[in-house]
Design a protein around this motif. Structure first.
Motif, PDB file in Angstrom:
ATOM      1  N   ASP A 200     -31.148 -23.099  -5.712  1.00  0.00           N
ATOM      2  CA  ASP A 200     -29.748 -23.107  -5.290  1.00  0.00           C
ATOM      3  C   ASP A 200     -28.783 -23.246  -6.455  1.00  0.00           C
ATOM      4  N   SER A 201     -29.180 -24.002  -7.462  1.00  0.00           N
ATOM      5  CA  SER A 201     -28.272 -24.309  -8.565  1.00  0.00           C
ATOM      6  C   SER A 201     -27.889 -23.072  -9.378  1.00  0.00           C
ATOM      7  N   VAL A 202     -28.690 -22.024  -9.325  1.00  0.00           N
ATOM      8  CA  VAL A 202     -28.415 -20.831 -10.123  1.00  0.00           C
ATOM      9  C   VAL A 202     -28.456 -19.549  -9.303  1.00  0.00           C
ATOM     10  N   ARG A 203     -28.540 -19.679  -8.007  1.00  0.00           N
ATOM     11  CA  ARG A 203     -28.790 -18.517  -7.149  1.00  0.00           C
ATOM     12  C   ARG A 203     -27.712 -17.447  -7.277  1.00  0.00           C
ATOM     13  N   ASP A 204     -26.512 -17.863  -7.517  1.00  0.00           N
ATOM     14  CA  ASP A 204     -25.439 -16.869  -7.581  1.00  0.00           C
ATOM     15  C   ASP A 204     -25.357 -16.176  -8.938  1.00  0.00           C
ATOM     16  N   ARG A 205     -26.200 -16.613  -9.900  1.00  0.00           N
ATOM     17  CA  ARG A 205     -26.103 -16.046 -11.243  1.00  0.00           C
ATOM     18  C   ARG A 205     -27.418 -15.493 -11.786  1.00  0.00           C
ATOM     19  N   PHE A 206     -28.545 -15.975 -11.291  1.00  0.00           N
ATOM     20  CA  PHE A 206     -29.844 -15.595 -11.840  1.00  0.00           C
ATOM     21  C   PHE A 206     -30.616 -14.738 -10.833  1.00  0.00           C
ATOM     22  N   THR A 207     -31.351 -13.762 -11.355  1.00  0.00           N
ATOM     23  CA  THR A 207     -32.223 -12.963 -10.513  1.00  0.00           C
ATOM     24  C   THR A 207     -33.573 -12.745 -11.205  1.00  0.00           C
ATOM     25  N   LEU A 208     -34.600 -12.618 -10.394  1.00  0.00           N
ATOM     26  CA  LEU A 208     -35.940 -12.346 -10.897  1.00  0.00           C
ATOM     27  C   LEU A 208     -36.367 -10.951 -10.486  1.00  0.00           C
ATOM     28  N   SER A 209     -37.163 -10.328 -11.338  1.00  0.00           N
ATOM     29  CA  SER A 209     -37.769  -9.049 -11.019  1.00  0.00           C
ATOM     30  C   SER A 209     -39.070  -8.930 -11.809  1.00  0.00           C
ATOM     31  N   ARG A 210     -39.834  -7.924 -11.484  1.00  0.00           N
ATOM     32  CA  ARG A 210     -41.083  -7.719 -12.218  1.00  0.00           C
ATOM     33  C   ARG A 210     -41.431  -6.247 -12.220  1.00  0.00           C
TER      34      ARG A 210
END
Length: 125
Positions: free
Chosen positions: A61-71
């Protein structure tokens, strides 16, 4: 199995960084992957996780609006894209692999079998 994280650096607030973690050995496409970070004097904290196939992700939640994961399973690489970085994002960022995941996205750090060496991210003006 070895994990090599890269992409860290020193940036100004508001910048974007893309961290990469290349996994060698094993069968990457079967691994649930995660990113954690640790700041000086603080405990390691979960940043986000991604399922083996890449179809599911979960970001704290603390970074959800700024961080994304992919692979990219063809390239044995997992990514963490960090937008709008803030000074409190300063930390060493670690990638981790769960080679036999019991759930699609792994939050519990004790479940991870392999860890990278970490890459330093410093956000400072």
């Amino acid at each position: 199995v070895q994990l090599q994280a890269s992409g860290g650096g020193t940036v100004q607030p508001g910048a974007t960084l893309l961290l990469s973690c290349v996994v060698s050995g094993g069968t990457f496409s079967k691994y649930a992957m995660g990113w954690y970070r640790q700041s000086p004097g603080k405990d390691r904290e979960f940043v986000g996780g991604i399922s083996a196939g890449g179809g599911g992700t979960y970001v704290d939640d603390s970074v959800r609006d700024r961080f994304t994961l992919s692979r990219n399973n063809a390239e044995n690489t997992v990514y963490l894209r960090m937008n709008d970085l803030e000074p409190w994002d300063t930390a060493i960022y670690y990638c981790a692999a769960d080679a036999d995941p019991r759930v699609p996205i792994v939050v519990d750090a004790t479940r991870y079998d392999y860890w990278g060496q970490g890459t330093q991210v410093t956000v400072s003006s």
